[in-house]
Design a protein around this motif. Structure first.
Motif, PDB file in Angstrom:
ATOM      1  N   ASP A   4       0.858  -1.188   0.000  1.00  0.00           N
ATOM      2  CA  ASP A   4       0.000   0.000   0.000  1.00  0.00           C
ATOM      3  C   ASP A   4       0.897   1.241   0.000  1.00  0.00           C
ATOM      4  O   ASP A   4       1.479   1.593   1.022  1.00  0.00           O
ATOM      5  CB  ASP A   4      -0.910  -0.032   1.226  1.00  0.00           C
ATOM      6  N   HIS A   5       0.998   1.870  -1.140  1.00  0.00           N
ATOM      7  CA  HIS A   5       1.887   3.035  -1.276  1.00  0.00           C
ATOM      8  C   HIS A   5       1.420   4.230  -0.443  1.00  0.00           C
ATOM      9  O   HIS A   5       2.251   4.989   0.060  1.00  0.00           O
ATOM     10  CB  HIS A   5       2.044   3.416  -2.751  1.00  0.00           C
ATOM     11  N   ASP A   6       0.103   4.405  -0.284  1.00  0.00           N
ATOM     12  CA  ASP A   6      -0.408   5.498   0.544  1.00  0.00           C
ATOM     13  C   ASP A   6       0.044   5.339   1.993  1.00  0.00           C
ATOM     14  O   ASP A   6       0.422   6.314   2.647  1.00  0.00           O
ATOM     15  CB  ASP A   6      -1.934   5.564   0.496  1.00  0.00           C
ATOM     16  N   LYS A   7      -0.009   4.111   2.485  1.00  0.00           N
ATOM     17  CA  LYS A   7       0.411   3.868   3.875  1.00  0.00           C
ATOM     18  C   LYS A   7       1.920   4.052   4.031  1.00  0.00           C
ATOM     19  O   LYS A   7       2.402   4.523   5.054  1.00  0.00           O
ATOM     20  CB  LYS A   7       0.000   2.462   4.335  1.00  0.00           C
ATOM     21  N   ARG A   8       2.674   3.690   3.002  1.00  0.00           N
ATOM     22  CA  ARG A   8       4.129   3.902   3.053  1.00  0.00           C
ATOM     23  C   ARG A   8       4.419   5.394   3.157  1.00  0.00           C
ATOM     24  O   ARG A   8       5.267   5.817   3.953  1.00  0.00           O
ATOM     25  CB  ARG A   8       4.818   3.314   1.839  1.00  0.00           C
ATOM     26  N   GLU A   9       3.728   6.192   2.374  1.00  0.00           N
ATOM     27  CA  GLU A   9       3.904   7.648   2.439  1.00  0.00           C
ATOM     28  C   GLU A   9       3.542   8.170   3.832  1.00  0.00           C
ATOM     29  O   GLU A   9       4.242   9.022   4.376  1.00  0.00           O
ATOM     30  CB  GLU A   9       3.057   8.342   1.372  1.00  0.00           C
ATOM     31  N   ALA A  10       2.460   7.651   4.395  1.00  0.00           N
ATOM     32  CA  ALA A  10       2.053   8.057   5.745  1.00  0.00           C
ATOM     33  C   ALA A  10       3.132   7.682   6.756  1.00  0.00           C
ATOM     34  O   ALA A  10       3.479   8.471   7.634  1.00  0.00           O
ATOM     35  CB  ALA A  10       0.722   7.403   6.116  1.00  0.00           C
ATOM     36  N   ALA A  11       3.692   6.484   6.622  1.00  0.00           N
ATOM     37  CA  ALA A  11       4.744   6.037   7.533  1.00  0.00           C
ATOM     38  C   ALA A  11       5.960   6.960   7.454  1.00  0.00           C
ATOM     39  O   ALA A  11       6.551   7.321   8.478  1.00  0.00           O
ATOM     40  CB  ALA A  11       5.144   4.593   7.219  1.00  0.00           C
ATOM     41  N   LEU A  12       6.346   7.341   6.266  1.00  0.00           N
ATOM     42  CA  LEU A  12       7.518   8.199   6.098  1.00  0.00           C
ATOM     43  C   LEU A  12       7.292   9.581   6.708  1.00  0.00           C
ATOM     44  O   LEU A  12       8.221  10.171   7.279  1.00  0.00           O
ATOM     45  CB  LEU A  12       7.882   8.310   4.615  1.00  0.00           C
ATOM     46  N   ILE A  13       6.070  10.083   6.622  1.00  0.00           N
ATOM     47  CA  ILE A  13       5.739  11.361   7.270  1.00  0.00           C
ATOM     48  C   ILE A  13       5.866  11.222   8.786  1.00  0.00           C
ATOM     49  O   ILE A  13       6.488  12.045   9.458  1.00  0.00           O
ATOM     50  CB  ILE A  13       4.309  11.810   6.898  1.00  0.00           C
ATOM     51  N   TYR A  14       5.265  10.165   9.337  1.00  0.00           N
ATOM     52  CA  TYR A  14       5.340   9.952  10.782  1.00  0.00           C
ATOM     53  C   TYR A  14       6.773   9.755  11.248  1.00  0.00           C
ATOM     54  O   TYR A  14       7.144  10.189  12.342  1.00  0.00           O
ATOM     55  CB  TYR A  14       4.498   8.744  11.201  1.00  0.00           C
ATOM     56  N   GLU A  15       7.585   9.110  10.448  1.00  0.00           N
ATOM     57  CA  GLU A  15       8.976   8.882  10.829  1.00  0.00           C
ATOM     58  C   GLU A  15       9.699  10.210  11.075  1.00  0.00           C
ATOM     59  O   GLU A  15      10.461  10.343  12.035  1.00  0.00           O
ATOM     60  CB  GLU A  15       9.687   8.078   9.747  1.00  0.00           C
ATOM     61  N   VAL A  16       9.430  11.201  10.245  1.00  0.00           N
ATOM     62  CA  VAL A  16      10.053  12.515  10.412  1.00  0.00           C
ATOM     63  C   VAL A  16       9.594  13.164  11.715  1.00  0.00           C
ATOM     64  O   VAL A  16      10.406  13.680  12.498  1.00  0.00           O
ATOM     65  CB  VAL A  16       9.741  13.425   9.205  1.00  0.00           C
TER      66      VAL A  16
END
Length: 146
Positions: free
Chosen positions: A111-123
């Motif tokens: 799920d690419h949308d969730k990957r993008e969300a994860a990367l935002i949260y990581e920051v």
């Protein structure tokens, strides 16, 4: 901390009773922070994660201004949980890590949308982890209450 579903403690009134714990431990139990943070959290996609991360970080800064370490740490846990939950959905279809009791092989990327969300949260999560004031209060809390 208790093993029950909820602690019968107001950790703002009794910060000495707060245990840092591992990872996201206590996010659904530690009050009043759960009630203050849970509704701010979400990870459906990049936009949701960015808005949630900003809201959670704003609460983090509020706790920081009040030297409220349990609140700071709980905000950090919600940011971490945003990353880990979104990444689980990013790697496993439907977020299902297990199938018939067996761990599934992760997909790259389910799920690419969730990957993008994860990367935002990581920051956002790293911003808190790297905050010198957070590190200072975490050490002080461990020294005084462990």
């Amino acid at each position: 901390m208790s093993d029950g579903p909820e602690y019968d403690i107001d950790f703002r009134d009794q910060p000495e009773r707060y245990e840092i714990g591992r990872g996201e431990e206590g996010v659904f139990k530690v009050e009043p922070y759960k009630s203050e943070l849970l509704d701010l959290w979400g990870y459906a996609d990049r936009e949701t994660a960015d808005e949630a991360g900003e809201r959670l970080h704003r609460k983090y800064r509020e706790y920081r201004e009040n030297d409220d370490f349990p609140g700071m740490d709980m905000a950090r846990k919600y940011l971490q949980m945003g990353y880990t939950r979104a990444m689980r959905y990013a790697r496993y279809p439907g977020g299902q890590k297990y199938e018939d009791g067996e761990e599934r092989d992760p997909e790259h990327w389910a799920d690419h949308d969730k990957r993008e969300a994860a990367l935002i949260y990581e920051v956002w999560w790293e911003t808190v982890e790297d905050d010198e004031r957070y590190q200072e209060l975490r050490e002080r809390h461990r020294e005084r209450h462990s």
